[in-house]
Write an enzyme that holds these catalytic residues in place. Structure first.
Site, PDB file in Angstrom:
ATOM      1  N   ASP A  82       0.855  -1.182   0.000  1.00  0.00           N
ATOM      2  CA  ASP A  82       0.000   0.000   0.000  1.00  0.00           C
ATOM      3  C   ASP A  82       0.892   1.233   0.000  1.00  0.00           C
ATOM      4  OD1 ASP A  82       0.777   0.551   2.672  1.00  0.00           O
ATOM      5  OD2 ASP A  82      -1.065  -0.253   3.523  1.00  0.00           O
ATOM      6  N   HIS A 106      -5.716  -6.375   9.260  1.00  0.00           N
ATOM      7  CA  HIS A 106      -6.908  -5.825   9.903  1.00  0.00           C
ATOM      8  C   HIS A 106      -6.702  -5.699  11.414  1.00  0.00           C
ATOM      9  CE1 HIS A 106      -9.455  -6.215   6.355  1.00  0.00           C
ATOM     10  NE2 HIS A 106      -8.815  -7.346   6.120  1.00  0.00           N
ATOM     11  N   ALA A 154       8.014 -24.289   2.296  1.00  0.00           N
ATOM     12  CA  ALA A 154       6.694 -24.211   1.683  1.00  0.00           C
ATOM     13  C   ALA A 154       5.610 -24.244   2.752  1.00  0.00           C
ATOM     14  CB  ALA A 154       6.505 -25.369   0.705  1.00  0.00           C
ATOM     15  N   THR A 159       5.907 -14.584  10.660  1.00  0.00           N
ATOM     16  CA  THR A 159       5.373 -13.481  11.449  1.00  0.00           C
ATOM     17  C   THR A 159       6.464 -12.564  11.974  1.00  0.00           C
ATOM     18  OG1 THR A 159       5.419 -14.804  13.468  1.00  0.00           O
ATOM     19  CG2 THR A 159       3.389 -14.864  12.166  1.00  0.00           C
ATOM     20  N   LYS A 160       7.725 -13.054  11.974  1.00  0.00           N
ATOM     21  CA  LYS A 160       8.871 -12.278  12.475  1.00  0.00           C
ATOM     22  C   LYS A 160      10.028 -12.438  11.504  1.00  0.00           C
ATOM     23  CE  LYS A 160       7.532 -12.624  17.230  1.00  0.00           C
ATOM     24  NZ  LYS A 160       7.485 -13.398  18.395  1.00  0.00           N
ATOM     25  N   ARG A 174       9.778 -20.903  12.251  1.00  0.00           N
ATOM     26  CA  ARG A 174      10.879 -20.880  13.233  1.00  0.00           C
ATOM     27  C   ARG A 174      12.141 -21.389  12.550  1.00  0.00           C
ATOM     28  NH1 ARG A 174       6.504 -21.887  16.512  1.00  0.00           N
ATOM     29  NH2 ARG A 174       6.492 -20.742  18.472  1.00  0.00           N
ATOM     30  N   ARG A 177      17.578 -24.600  11.392  1.00  0.00           N
ATOM     31  CA  ARG A 177      19.023 -24.840  11.275  1.00  0.00           C
ATOM     32  C   ARG A 177      19.668 -23.738  10.462  1.00  0.00           C
ATOM     33  NH1 ARG A 177      21.114 -27.009   6.469  1.00  0.00           N
ATOM     34  NH2 ARG A 177      19.591 -27.874   5.042  1.00  0.00           N
TER      35      ARG A 177
END
Length: 186
Positions: A82, A106, A154, A159-160, A174, A177
């Site tokens: 955006d 959202h 895949a 999220t981080k 996560r 390795r």
């Protein structure tokens, strides 16, 4: 369907800062390499040499999206930027089909208000660093940076941010390795 509706739709298709199957006025051009390159160089903030944006992929707010050299955006992928948060995909990044990248989400802070009426959290840019690989159907959420030469498995939901030279998988993704350099991995 009225003539006025048709005019409005054609105007939207010709002026929209987006690409995808929902924009038939330009989508057909993605099937031909020369017209795809000309269209993408005009639409995107940056469109690198040997980059490709394949038919069936979506990009919203193209003017804030940069695609580096040898990046291919495959069918089913969605680049949802955006005006407040862009997407940067550096050189030599590999992406499987169906990868989704979002710069906003959202709001859902107040259980007393329907989520559709709560607006959005502030946008945050997403960066895929040089040489990384994002596997098919992975989802990259706002503010994430994928490190140089890292792999996102895949179907992972990132999220981080992910550091360089690692393998990250899962939901949420996560690090499982490190990826060896040179002869270390033989």
């Amino acid at each position: 369907m009225t003539l006025s509706e048709i005019r409005m739709r054609v105007k939207f298709w010709s002026e929209a800062d987006r690409l995808g199957p929902d924009i038939p006025l330009t989508h057909w051009r993605l099937h031909f390499k020369s017209s795809m390159r000309e269209l993408c160089k005009r639409k995107f903030k940056h469109f690198g040499d040997d980059a490709e944006f394949r038919p069936g992929a979506y990009a919203v707010c193209c003017s804030t999206i940069s695609l580096g050299r040898r990046v291919i955006v495959r069918p089913g992928s969605q680049l949802m930027a955006d005006s407040h948060g862009g997407i940067t995909i550096e050189d030599d990044v590999m992406m499987g089909a169906g990868v989704h990248i979002y710069v906003n989400n959202h709001r859902f802070d107040d259980a007393g208000i329907p989520i559709i009426d709560q607006g959005y959290y502030p946008s945050a840019p997403v960066v895929l660093k040089k040489g990384c690989w994002v596997g098919a159907n992975a989802i990259i959420l706002p503010g994430v940076e994928i490190g140089e030469n890292s792999v996102v498995g895949a179907g992972s939901v990132v999220t981080k941010s992910i550091p360089q030279r690692v393998l990250a998988v899962g939901c949420p993704a996560r690090v499982v390795r490190e990826i060896a350099t040179g002869c270390e991995g033989s």
